[in-house]
Design a protein around this motif. Structure first.
Motif, short mmCIF file in Angstrom:
data_model
loop_
_atom_site.label_atom_id
_atom_site.label_comp_id
_atom_site.label_asym_id
_atom_site.label_seq_id
_atom_site.Cartn_x
_atom_site.Cartn_y
_atom_site.Cartn_z
N LEU A 374 1.02 -1.16 0.35
CA LEU A 374 0.12 0.36 0.02
C LEU A 374 0.72 1.32 0.37
N GLY A 375 0.99 1.81 -1.47
CA GLY A 375 1.45 3.14 -1.00
C GLY A 375 3.62 2.91 -1.47
N ILE A 376 3.52 1.75 -2.46
CA ILE A 376 5.08 1.23 -2.36
C ILE A 376 5.62 2.51 -3.61
N ALA A 377 4.69 2.16 -4.10
CA ALA A 377 5.30 2.59 -5.28
C ALA A 377 5.46 4.71 -4.71
N ARG A 378 4.81 5.07 -4.38
CA ARG A 378 4.71 5.98 -4.03
C ARG A 378 6.26 7.26 -3.05
N THR A 379 6.65 6.41 -2.60
CA THR A 379 7.77 5.95 -0.85
C THR A 379 9.22 5.90 -1.57
N GLY A 380 9.16 5.72 -2.81
CA GLY A 380 10.95 5.32 -3.34
C GLY A 380 11.65 4.08 -2.95
N ALA A 381 11.09 3.32 -2.62
CA ALA A 381 12.01 1.91 -2.24
C ALA A 381 11.12 0.43 -2.98
N GLU A 382 10.52 0.85 -3.98
CA GLU A 382 10.00 -0.55 -5.32
C GLU A 382 11.06 -1.05 -4.78
N ALA A 383 11.83 -0.67 -5.51
CA ALA A 383 12.71 -2.12 -6.27
C ALA A 383 13.80 -2.80 -4.73
N GLU A 384 13.45 -2.44 -4.03
CA GLU A 384 14.65 -2.79 -2.39
C GLU A 384 13.16 -4.18 -2.30
N ILE A 385 11.91 -4.03 -2.14
CA ILE A 385 10.37 -4.17 -1.75
C ILE A 385 10.79 -5.41 -2.55
N THR A 386 10.52 -4.97 -4.13
CA THR A 386 10.03 -5.38 -5.07
C THR A 386 11.67 -7.35 -4.97
N LYS A 387 12.47 -7.26 -4.63
CA LYS A 387 13.80 -7.76 -4.28
C LYS A 387 13.29 -8.48 -3.52
N ALA A 388 13.44 -8.81 -2.38
CA ALA A 388 12.72 -8.96 -1.05
C ALA A 388 11.61 -10.08 -1.32
N VAL A 389 10.41 -9.50 -1.29
CA VAL A 389 9.52 -10.25 -1.52
C VAL A 389 9.58 -11.60 -2.89
N GLU A 390 10.83 -11.16 -3.88
CA GLU A 390 10.54 -11.66 -5.05
C GLU A 390 12.15 -13.26 -4.01
N ALA A 391 12.49 -12.88 -2.81
CA ALA A 391 13.95 -13.75 -3.27
C ALA A 391 13.36 -14.78 -2.45
N VAL A 392 11.94 -14.83 -1.96
CA VAL A 392 10.72 -15.88 -1.36
C VAL A 392 10.52 -16.49 -2.26
N GLY A 393 10.31 -15.82 -3.04
CA GLY A 393 8.94 -16.91 -3.95
C GLY A 393 7.66 -16.44 -3.94
N LEU A 394 7.78 -14.65 -3.87
CA LEU A 394 5.91 -14.41 -4.26
C LEU A 394 6.35 -13.43 -5.07
N SER A 395 5.28 -13.21 -4.77
CA SER A 395 4.68 -11.47 -6.22
C SER A 395 4.30 -9.91 -5.31
N LEU A 396 4.92 -8.91 -5.89
CA LEU A 396 4.20 -8.05 -4.89
C LEU A 396 3.50 -7.38 -5.93
N ILE A 397 1.92 -6.51 -5.22
CA ILE A 397 1.42 -6.60 -6.35
C ILE A 397 0.46 -5.05 -5.34
#
Length: 494
Positions: A374-397
């Protein structure tokens, strides 16, 4: 063909490299048994729903504090992991009434006393205004040319551009001040939100809890139901007889639980990434029939979130990131974001040193392959959060229900409003469907109903996201034009 093979191998190598990096950090080794332990304790019947101001809430706070201590976190409040948060319970006066012509309005059934020392006046004139609001710049003024001195002012709840019930309630204190300044005897607000009056009475009637205000006024503010408003409508009666005593109040204490891990970089460690989750829930169902389950255990909301916070605390204490990390478990979220409101006004680390807040909250999950931001794309760390989610085999929406305004309805908004980029990190949901509704603020939200393997993936990804953000070379910032960008410029201007 050879070029495609090289490209495939390059992508494969990149994926393997990412996986290898994740395996080197402590959060990759997080055990499901530990996540399950946290959730089962916090959602246990013995904690009676962790309601703010009650014993179960204090027990949850002690559990979190002792976990922080066992991980080696530093306290930031003179030797304590607690930031005491003063609350007070309010109790409605007995036998209070408002007489409007032939109609006698009864407290609880027709109206609630929301604030004040009460009123005892007969035949007091009333004045109807749209909202009883005056904007800061004076461009909007409901009182212009109207004398309300010695009168009762009747208005709609909220202000002209209010969005949502919480925002409507949030401006009521300011409306009290305005009405008092204008010389009114009392303020009557008409409740018109799409919430049953009975639910409102349960939340704001006897035993309701709010932050204790040292500068509270004795000005009387009354909330009436939309049906009651018809009985005092303009043109039906011109004056009221009011017999209402003061609210009875009893002090109570709760606490935010706060710990810190010092960063490893001599420069970046001066800044803090703030990790937050609320640990309170809504207590018990006092109206449950005998033999029925009456405890709102709050496994999804928000024991999962606290498990994520504790998982991050343990991992980042074992191997600190470059920036320092502040961990806050908030009380009072379910009663109007009270714990986070108190912290935002009484921070233990200067807010200008806090570069980011990643909050966990949620109503549950209906897709175990995802994490919802919620608000990930607004707050300047989308790349890092996406990477972390994908590292455990999940996807970020991204937020699938922007029309609900969820970003502004959880604790993250209190630091966001101060200017700190502050998204929320939630278990995977794609809509508010029957699967969410089955558990949200229901007695069924128990630990036994959870998929602990998924909860562990979620907690791992949260801890890893925090690490990547804390190691990020550039400071995260709001996207240009965001409604909180101006607050950020003011906060970080030096």
């Amino acid at each position: 063909m050879k070029k495609y093979s090289i490209l495939f191998l390059s992508l494969l190598s990149f994926g393997v490299l990412k996986a290898q990096k994740f395996k080197k950090v402590p959060e990759s080794k997080l055990q499901t048994s530990e996540v399950e332990k946290h959730i089962r304790f916090l959602a246990a019947d013995e904690l009676m729903g962790r309601e703010t101001g009650h014993a179960g809430n204090n027990t949850a706070a002690r559990y979190i504090a002792e976990e922080f201590r066992s991980y080696g976190l530093n306290d930031v409040n003179a030797g304590s992991f607690y930031q005491k948060v003063p609350f007070e319970f309010s109790y409605q006066p007995e036998n209070a009434s408002i007489t409007a012509g032939d109609n006698v309005l009864k407290i609880g059934e027709d109206f609630l006393l929301m604030n004040g020392g009460g009123v005892h006046q007969k035949n007091v004139e009333k004045v109807h205004l749209p909202y009883g609001w005056v904007s800061e710049d004076g461009s909007y003024d409901d009182f212009e040319g109207i004398d309300v001195k010695g009168k009762v002012v009747v208005v709609s709840l909220g202000m002209p551009d209010s969005k949502g019930f919480r925002e409507m309630l949030a401006v009521s204190k300011r409306k009290e001040e305005i009405a008092k300044e204008k010389g009114a005897v009392a303020l009557i607000e008409i409740f018109s939100a799409p919430i049953p009056w009975g639910a409102l009475v349960n939340n704001f009637g006897d035993g309701s809890i709010s932050l204790k205000e040292e500068d509270a006024t004795d000005f009387t503010r009354i909330l009436v139901s939309s049906e009651t408003a018809k009985k005092i409508s303009k043109g039906l009666v011109d004056a009221l007889d009011i017999e209402i005593n003061a609210l009875s109040k009893k002090s109570a204490m709760s606490q935010n639980v706060i710990g810190m891990v010092q960063g490893s970089d001599p420069v970046l460690s001066k800044g803090f990434v703030v990790l937050t989750a609320h640990f309170d829930h809504i207590g018990i169902n006092e109206h449950a029939a005998e033999g029925e389950d009456y405890i709102f255990n709050g496994a999804r909301d928000n024991a999962i979130g606290v498990a994520g916070l504790l998982s991050a605390a343990k991992s980042l204490a074992a191997k600190p990131a470059k920036r320092s990390i502040l961990f806050i478990a908030y009380t009072g979220e379910e009663i109007g974001l009270r714990g986070s409101s108190y912290y935002a006004e009484n921070p233990l680390i200067p807010l200008k040193q806090c570069v980011f807040n990643l909050n966990i909250d949620g109503a549950g999950y209906n897709d175990k392959t995802k994490v919802t931001g919620l608000g990930i794309a607004r707050t300047g760390a989308e790349a890092e959060i996406t990477k972390a989610v994908e590292a455990v085999g999940l996807s970020l929406i991204d937020d699938p229900t922007p029309e609900l305004g969820l970003f502004d309805r959880s604790d993250n908004v209190r630091l966001a409003a101060k200017g700190i980029p502050a998204p929320s990190f939630s278990p995977g949901f794609t809509s508010f469907d029957d699967e969410i509704a089955k558990y949200y603020h229901k007695e069924a939200d128990e630990a036994e109903s959870l998929d602990f393997a998924y909860c562990t993936q979620f907690c791992k990804s949260y801890a890893y996201a925090a690490r990547l953000i804390a190691n990020k070379k550039d400071t995260p910032v709001w996207v240009s034009g965001d409604k909180y960008e101006a607050a950020a410029k003011e906060l970080y201007k030096d």
